[in-house]
Scaffold this motif. Structure first.
Motif, PDB file in Angstrom:
ATOM      1  N   MET A  49      49.357  67.755   6.743  1.00 56.98           N
ATOM      2  CA  MET A  49      50.095  66.945   5.777  1.00 56.98           C
ATOM      3  C   MET A  49      49.417  65.588   5.634  1.00 56.98           C
ATOM      4  O   MET A  49      49.103  64.930   6.603  1.00 56.98           O
ATOM      5  CB  MET A  49      51.542  66.760   6.250  1.00 56.98           C
ATOM      6  CG  MET A  49      52.342  65.836   5.374  1.00 56.98           C
ATOM      7  SD  MET A  49      54.052  65.709   5.911  1.00 56.98           S
ATOM      8  CE  MET A  49      54.740  67.024   4.956  1.00 56.98           C
ATOM      9  N   THR A  50      49.181  65.159   4.420  1.00 53.27           N
ATOM     10  CA  THR A  50      48.526  63.881   4.187  1.00 53.27           C
ATOM     11  C   THR A  50      49.521  62.749   4.285  1.00 53.27           C
ATOM     12  O   THR A  50      50.734  62.946   4.219  1.00 53.27           O
ATOM     13  CB  THR A  50      47.893  63.857   2.776  1.00 53.27           C
ATOM     14  OG1 THR A  50      48.943  63.933   1.816  1.00 53.27           O
ATOM     15  CG2 THR A  50      46.935  65.022   2.588  1.00 53.27           C
ATOM     16  N   THR A  51      48.958  61.521   4.423  1.00 51.33           N
ATOM     17  CA  THR A  51      49.831  60.353   4.495  1.00 51.33           C
ATOM     18  C   THR A  51      50.674  60.241   3.237  1.00 51.33           C
ATOM     19  O   THR A  51      51.867  59.943   3.281  1.00 51.33           O
ATOM     20  CB  THR A  51      48.988  59.088   4.681  1.00 51.33           C
ATOM     21  OG1 THR A  51      48.294  59.188   5.917  1.00 51.33           O
ATOM     22  CG2 THR A  51      49.865  57.853   4.687  1.00 51.33           C
ATOM     23  N   ALA A  52      50.058  60.489   2.104  1.00 49.79           N
ATOM     24  CA  ALA A  52      50.794  60.364   0.853  1.00 49.79           C
ATOM     25  C   ALA A  52      51.958  61.339   0.803  1.00 49.79           C
ATOM     26  O   ALA A  52      53.063  61.000   0.402  1.00 49.79           O
ATOM     27  CB  ALA A  52      49.858  60.607  -0.334  1.00 49.79           C
ATOM     28  N   THR A  79      56.584  61.203   0.752  1.00 49.87           N
ATOM     29  CA  THR A  79      57.534  61.813  -0.163  1.00 49.87           C
ATOM     30  C   THR A  79      58.768  62.311   0.563  1.00 49.87           C
ATOM     31  O   THR A  79      59.762  62.655  -0.051  1.00 49.87           O
ATOM     32  CB  THR A  79      56.892  62.995  -0.906  1.00 49.87           C
ATOM     33  OG1 THR A  79      56.592  64.035   0.036  1.00 49.87           O
ATOM     34  CG2 THR A  79      55.636  62.593  -1.626  1.00 49.87           C
ATOM     35  N   LEU A  80      58.717  62.352   1.890  1.00 50.67           N
ATOM     36  CA  LEU A  80      59.875  62.777   2.664  1.00 50.67           C
ATOM     37  C   LEU A  80      61.085  61.889   2.414  1.00 50.67           C
ATOM     38  O   LEU A  80      62.218  62.304   2.541  1.00 50.67           O
ATOM     39  CB  LEU A  80      59.558  62.720   4.169  1.00 50.67           C
ATOM     40  CG  LEU A  80      58.539  63.707   4.706  1.00 50.67           C
ATOM     41  CD1 LEU A  80      58.147  63.282   6.111  1.00 50.67           C
ATOM     42  CD2 LEU A  80      59.116  65.100   4.722  1.00 50.67           C
ATOM     43  N   LEU A  81      60.820  60.656   2.082  1.00 50.25           N
ATOM     44  CA  LEU A  81      61.897  59.672   2.069  1.00 50.25           C
ATOM     45  C   LEU A  81      62.681  59.624   0.776  1.00 50.25           C
ATOM     46  O   LEU A  81      63.795  59.157   0.722  1.00 50.25           O
ATOM     47  CB  LEU A  81      61.314  58.288   2.362  1.00 50.25           C
ATOM     48  CG  LEU A  81      60.676  58.184   3.741  1.00 50.25           C
ATOM     49  CD1 LEU A  81      59.904  56.903   3.862  1.00 50.25           C
ATOM     50  CD2 LEU A  81      61.720  58.291   4.802  1.00 50.25           C
ATOM     51  N   VAL A 130      55.428  64.088  14.704  1.00 49.25           N
ATOM     52  CA  VAL A 130      55.924  65.464  14.737  1.00 49.25           C
ATOM     53  C   VAL A 130      54.762  66.446  14.648  1.00 49.25           C
ATOM     54  O   VAL A 130      54.686  67.420  15.403  1.00 49.25           O
ATOM     55  CB  VAL A 130      56.941  65.714  13.607  1.00 49.25           C
ATOM     56  CG1 VAL A 130      57.261  67.199  13.478  1.00 49.25           C
ATOM     57  CG2 VAL A 130      58.221  64.924  13.849  1.00 49.25           C
ATOM     58  N   GLU A 131      53.849  66.186  13.719  1.00 47.21           N
ATOM     59  CA  GLU A 131      52.665  67.050  13.579  1.00 47.21           C
ATOM     60  C   GLU A 131      51.859  67.089  14.868  1.00 47.21           C
ATOM     61  O   GLU A 131      51.448  68.160  15.340  1.00 47.21           O
ATOM     62  CB  GLU A 131      51.781  66.544  12.447  1.00 47.21           C
ATOM     63  CG  GLU A 131      52.259  66.902  11.065  1.00 47.21           C
ATOM     64  CD  GLU A 131      51.200  66.580  10.023  1.00 47.21           C
ATOM     65  OE1 GLU A 131      50.624  67.516   9.446  1.00 47.21           O
ATOM     66  OE2 GLU A 131      50.958  65.379   9.807  1.00 47.21           O
ATOM     67  N   ARG A 132      51.610  65.930  15.432  1.00 46.83           N
ATOM     68  CA  ARG A 132      50.796  65.855  16.652  1.00 46.83           C
ATOM     69  C   ARG A 132      51.506  66.538  17.824  1.00 46.83           C
ATOM     70  O   ARG A 132      50.863  67.206  18.641  1.00 46.83           O
ATOM     71  CB  ARG A 132      50.470  64.396  16.993  1.00 46.83           C
ATOM     72  CG  ARG A 132      49.467  63.769  16.044  1.00 46.83           C
ATOM     73  CD  ARG A 132      49.255  62.289  16.349  1.00 46.83           C
ATOM     74  NE  ARG A 132      48.490  61.650  15.293  1.00 46.83           N
ATOM     75  CZ  ARG A 132      47.187  61.350  15.388  1.00 46.83           C
ATOM     76  NH1 ARG A 132      46.520  61.598  16.500  1.00 46.83           N
ATOM     77  NH2 ARG A 132      46.565  60.775  14.373  1.00 46.83           N
ATOM     78  N   TYR A 133      52.811  66.381  17.912  1.00 52.24           N
ATOM     79  CA  TYR A 133      53.540  67.019  19.001  1.00 52.24           C
ATOM     80  C   TYR A 133      53.432  68.536  18.899  1.00 52.24           C
ATOM     81  O   TYR A 133      53.243  69.229  19.905  1.00 52.24           O
ATOM     82  CB  TYR A 133      55.003  66.581  18.994  1.00 52.24           C
ATOM     83  CG  TYR A 133      55.711  66.912  20.286  1.00 52.24           C
ATOM     84  CD1 TYR A 133      55.854  65.957  21.276  1.00 52.24           C
ATOM     85  CD2 TYR A 133      56.219  68.193  20.518  1.00 52.24           C
ATOM     86  CE1 TYR A 133      56.491  66.252  22.482  1.00 52.24           C
ATOM     87  CE2 TYR A 133      56.844  68.500  21.718  1.00 52.24           C
ATOM     88  CZ  TYR A 133      56.978  67.527  22.686  1.00 52.24           C
ATOM     89  OH  TYR A 133      57.599  67.838  23.875  1.00 52.24           O
ATOM     90  N   GLY A 134      53.557  69.044  17.686  1.00 55.04           N
ATOM     91  CA  GLY A 134      53.411  70.485  17.490  1.00 55.04           C
ATOM     92  C   GLY A 134      52.034  70.977  17.904  1.00 55.04           C
ATOM     93  O   GLY A 134      51.895  72.024  18.555  1.00 55.04           O
ATOM     94  N   VAL A 184      57.167  69.001   7.170  1.00 55.32           N
ATOM     95  CA  VAL A 184      55.989  68.934   8.031  1.00 55.32           C
ATOM     96  C   VAL A 184      55.536  70.346   8.408  1.00 55.32           C
ATOM     97  O   VAL A 184      54.343  70.590   8.609  1.00 55.32           O
ATOM     98  CB  VAL A 184      56.301  68.126   9.307  1.00 55.32           C
ATOM     99  CG1 VAL A 184      55.174  68.237  10.323  1.00 55.32           C
ATOM    100  CG2 VAL A 184      56.573  66.672   8.965  1.00 55.32           C
ATOM    101  N   PHE A 185      56.473  71.288   8.465  1.00 52.49           N
ATOM    102  CA  PHE A 185      56.165  72.628   8.936  1.00 52.49           C
ATOM    103  C   PHE A 185      55.887  73.620   7.798  1.00 52.49           C
ATOM    104  O   PHE A 185      55.743  74.813   8.051  1.00 52.49           O
ATOM    105  CB  PHE A 185      57.332  73.157   9.785  1.00 52.49           C
ATOM    106  CG  PHE A 185      57.662  72.273  10.949  1.00 52.49           C
ATOM    107  CD1 PHE A 185      56.908  72.322  12.100  1.00 52.49           C
ATOM    108  CD2 PHE A 185      58.710  71.364  10.873  1.00 52.49           C
ATOM    109  CE1 PHE A 185      57.191  71.491  13.185  1.00 52.49           C
ATOM    110  CE2 PHE A 185      59.012  70.532  11.948  1.00 52.49           C
ATOM    111  CZ  PHE A 185      58.255  70.595  13.105  1.00 52.49           C
TER     112      PHE A 185
END
Length: 327
Positions: free
Chosen positions: A1-4, A8-10, A241-245, A324-325
């Motif tokens: 997932m990119t920063t951009a 958009t999650l918000l 979250v991505e890094r933890y996964g 994220v998933f």
């Protein structure tokens, strides 16, 4: 997932000025960089070391301040309520008590066991107690830590044989202290989990019941609501979250190496660490309806006992990070 795409999650809510949200002081400096204060349960910085081992501590677009909570979920919840920590993993139970006490935390991701017949929760009997079943707990002294999954485990196990907490003598001990009490004969049985389960068995405790027959093994990654609703922080949360996964994936793909590192880090016998790490592999994933339903059932259980008021468990979750998933 990119920063951009993370941003958009918000949605529209996140585009509101930070001052209007009461969060003007959240960013560390004028360039928008942030620090996530990440809580970890236990005395040993296991997650930090896992990130290092997997190479996931590099090139972070934010800073991390790690905080250890030796006395597990309740201590983390207390710190979150005092705005002293931003995000962390606990079992599912502490989020129920957070909601009951008005602590503004929401679960944004969850780990579940890959095999539902496995669990990271156990009720163990002390050596020489003669306890071999849940029914044998009647009239005995049983330890759990109030406000944690260990308490729920005892409640559900007793219910399964027609007993209740009134049928046992209870001791409210943190899991970190309960093993010593068990070994010294101060208690007859203990509800415990993870590495403490393995340590107790090495010391001669015997398994009475795992959690698998009573509830799913779920851990929740929760974050303070104020952080979730701050665009810069939410962006950092999505990255974490991505890094933890990815860290969890590395953990199981490199289990032999990780067990050796974990044992060296903690000073524990390698067989204790290996038993813990292979007992109930987990996967990080999104918030699902099944997770919400499990949380509602557990919330209802505590309400029925008169420990908390009735709760709508849906308020304990924020599913905007589910994207994220979706890659």
């Amino acid at each position: 997932m990119t920063t951009a795409s993370r941003r958009t999650l918000l949605g529209a809510a996140a585009s509101a000025p930070l001052a209007a949200l009461g969060l003007a002081a959240c960013s560390d400096d004028a360039d928008g960089s942030v620090t996530l204060r990440i809580g970890e349960l236990g005395a040993t910085p296991v997650t930090q070391e896992l990130f290092k081992a997997a190479g996931l501590d590099q090139d972070l677009p934010y800073a991390i301040e790690w905080k250890q909570f030796v006395n597990a979920g309740p201590e983390y919840i207390e710190a979150a309520g005092a705005d002293a920590v931003d995000v962390g993993f606990t079992a599912d139970t502490p989020l129920i008590f957070a909601a009951s006490n008005g602590v503004k935390l929401k679960a944004i991701a969850a780990t579940t066991v890959d095999d539902p017949s496995t669990s990271f929760n156990a009720i163990l009997a002390g050596p020489g107690t003669g306890i071999s079943s849940v029914a044998d707990l009647k009239g005995r002294k049983v330890s759990f830590q109030e406000g944690t999954i260990t308490q729920y485990h005892v409640v559900k196990a007793l219910e399964s044989v027609g007993l209740s907490l009134d049928d046992v003598e209870t001791a409210n001990l943190p899991v970190v202290d309960a093993n010593t009490a068990l070994a010294n004969g101060e208690i007859d049985a203990v509800a415990t989990l993870g590495i403490y389960w393995s340590q107790a068995e090495l010391a001669g405790a015997t398994l009475v019941a795992t959690g698998a027959d009573y509830f799913p093994s779920i851990s929740l990654l929760s974050a303070r609501t104020e952080i979730i609703e701050d665009e810069a922080y939410a962006d950092a949360l999505a990255d974490y979250v991505e890094r933890y996964g990815k860290a969890q994936e590395w953990r199981y793909a490199n289990l032999d190496a990780w067990v050796e590192q974990y044992a060296a880090l903690t000073g524990l016998p390698i067989e204790v660490v290996e038993a813990t790490e292979t007992r109930a592999p987990v996967t990080l994933g999104p918030i699902t309806e099944e997770i919400r339903a499990s949380q509602q059932e557990q919330s209802d259980g505590y309400a029925a006992l008169g420990i908390i008021d009735e709760l709508d468990a849906a308020g304990q979750f924020d599913d905007r990070f589910n994207t994220v998933f979706e890659a």
